[in-house]
Design a protein around this motif. Structure first.
Motif, PDB file in Angstrom:
ATOM      1  N   THR A  38     -12.477  -5.428   2.552  1.00 39.75           N
ATOM      2  CA  THR A  38     -11.614  -6.027   3.270  1.00 39.75           C
ATOM      3  C   THR A  38     -12.550  -6.664   4.248  1.00 39.75           C
ATOM      4  N   THR A  86       1.013   3.392   2.379  1.00 36.84           N
ATOM      5  CA  THR A  86       0.237   4.236   3.225  1.00 36.84           C
ATOM      6  C   THR A  86      -0.162   3.671   4.566  1.00 36.84           C
ATOM      7  N   TYR A  87       0.241   2.553   4.864  1.00 35.48           N
ATOM      8  CA  TYR A  87      -0.141   1.786   6.316  1.00 35.48           C
ATOM      9  C   TYR A  87       0.935   1.815   6.996  1.00 35.48           C
ATOM     10  N   GLU A  90       3.163   0.154  -5.727  1.00 34.88           N
ATOM     11  CA  GLU A  90       1.858   0.906  -4.342  1.00 34.88           C
ATOM     12  C   GLU A  90       0.806   0.582  -4.934  1.00 34.88           C
ATOM     13  N   ASN A 121      -3.923   0.185  -4.212  1.00 36.73           N
ATOM     14  CA  ASN A 121      -5.025  -0.087  -2.992  1.00 36.73           C
ATOM     15  C   ASN A 121      -5.293  -1.626  -3.211  1.00 36.73           C
ATOM     16  N   VAL A 122      -6.267  -2.041  -2.335  1.00 37.89           N
ATOM     17  CA  VAL A 122      -6.606  -3.581  -2.189  1.00 37.89           C
ATOM     18  C   VAL A 122      -7.306  -4.141  -3.505  1.00 37.89           C
ATOM     19  N   SER A 137       0.692  -1.210  -0.198  1.00 40.66           N
ATOM     20  CA  SER A 137      -0.079   0.216   0.023  1.00 40.66           C
ATOM     21  C   SER A 137       0.922   1.230   0.167  1.00 40.66           C
ATOM     22  N   TYR A 167     -12.279   4.451   1.343  1.00 38.12           N
ATOM     23  CA  TYR A 167     -11.283   5.503   0.940  1.00 38.12           C
ATOM     24  C   TYR A 167     -10.468   4.716   0.155  1.00 38.12           C
ATOM     25  N   ASP A 168      -9.849   5.310  -0.886  1.00 39.07           N
ATOM     26  CA  ASP A 168      -8.856   4.669  -1.769  1.00 39.07           C
ATOM     27  C   ASP A 168      -7.598   4.884  -1.448  1.00 39.07           C
ATOM     28  N   ASN A 169      -7.048   3.832  -0.580  1.00 40.54           N
ATOM     29  CA  ASN A 169      -5.583   3.961  -0.440  1.00 40.54           C
ATOM     30  C   ASN A 169      -5.215   5.372   0.338  1.00 40.54           C
ATOM     31  N   ALA A 202     -11.114   0.770   3.535  1.00 39.11           N
ATOM     32  CA  ALA A 202     -10.849   0.261   1.951  1.00 39.11           C
ATOM     33  C   ALA A 202     -11.922  -0.765   1.869  1.00 39.11           C
TER      34      ALA A 202
END
Length: 289
Positions: free
Chosen positions: A165, A56-57, A93, A95-96, A54, A181-183, A162
């Motif tokens: 999940t 961002t986590y 990088e 998103n899910v 990601s 939320y997108d990443n 996200a």
């Protein structure tokens, strides 16, 4: 701000030969039963393991302030796996949803994404052995717990996260409105709970603890009476990438045995060893499919 930092399904050669010898089906069908899994040999030939994270986590995957260098617990595990397998790790990088799509289209080889084994994608991917054990917790507003004391209080509340999940699945199951939320970065998630745009964030307990430590000025907290759904985290790979999965598992087993996983955990989780299971009586709430 300074931030501190399945099973493997294999088909034996004997079984393959037996199927090939006894089958009277078309040559196309016979070929499909004897097709060789080249997931690992292709990576060896290229010398590159394409990994998704990601970015961002915090503290699992983020950029160091001042240098913008990608690092984090899962990032450094993947780098260590690359060293042990003698291949370069190339990070992308995303998103899910991007990870799921990219695994299936073979744009990436491995994703730092632990897919719920109780969810709709459970049988659609290969999984490595776990490298982290944890449980779910819930971030709420500091002043009033977002008026959440039990799981039933999620009814009508706004849960941030996200898409697709297990965290969002359980929030929806208990009647929460999902705010996707997108990443997004941690501070955006946390600020939105504090300012009332959302009411809660369900996620990994250790990750949430670290996020709160990184942003102490934001008036939010972990709801101390709601710990649930113990789980583990592993890497995901395309379904059928058995030879790659086997190599990743060998590297992870070595890292467990020689203490590398424990050392990385303590580095990124403020002395906590998340590479071993917690000894707590934590309830499990089933996630409906």
């Amino acid at each position: 701000m300074k931030r501190t930092i399945q099973s493997l399904l294999t088909l034996s050669l004997g079984s393959t030969l037996l199927l090939a010898a006894c089958s009277n089906d078309s040559s196309e069908e016979t070929a499909s039963t004897t097709a060789e899994d080249t997931s690992w040999s292709d990576i060896q030939e290229a010398g590159v393991l394409k990994a998704a994270t990601s970015g961002t986590y915090f503290p699992n995957s983020y950029h160091e302030e001042g240098t913008n260098v990608l690092t984090g617990f899962e990032v450094e595990i993947l780098r260590e796996i690359g060293e042990r397998l003698d291949v370069e790790v190339e990070f992308t990088e995303m998103n899910v949803d991007g990870m799921l799509t990219s695994l299936n289209s073979e744009q990436i080889d491995i994703a730092a994404l632990s897919i719920s084994h109780a969810g709709e994608n459970a049988d659609k991917f290969n999984y490595s052995e776990p490298y982290k054990y944890t449980y779910m917790s819930m971030i709420v507003r500091e002043e009033d717990n977002s008026e959440i004391e039990t799981m039933e209080d999620l009814e009508g509340k706004r849960a941030a996260g996200a898409a697709t999940t297990s965290y969002m699945q359980i929030a929806e199951q208990y009647g929460a409105e999902l705010v996707i939320y997108d990443n997004a970065t941690n501070d955006q998630y946390l600020q939105d709970v504090a300012n009332g745009r959302t009411d809660l964030i369900i996620n990994d307990y250790y990750g949430q603890t670290m996020a709160l430590t990184a942003f102490p000025e934001i008036p939010i907290k972990i709801q101390e009476n709601l710990f649930f759904n113990p789980s583990y985290t592993n890497f995901s790979m395309k379904l059928g990438s058995d030879t790659l999965t086997e190599e990743v598992d060998k590297a992870l087993a070595e890292m467990h045995s020689d203490g590398t996983l424990s050392a990385l955990s303590k580095e990124f989780y403020q002395g906590e060893d998340v590479s071993v299971e917690v000894d707590m009586d934590i309830p499990t709430y089933e996630i409906e499919e």
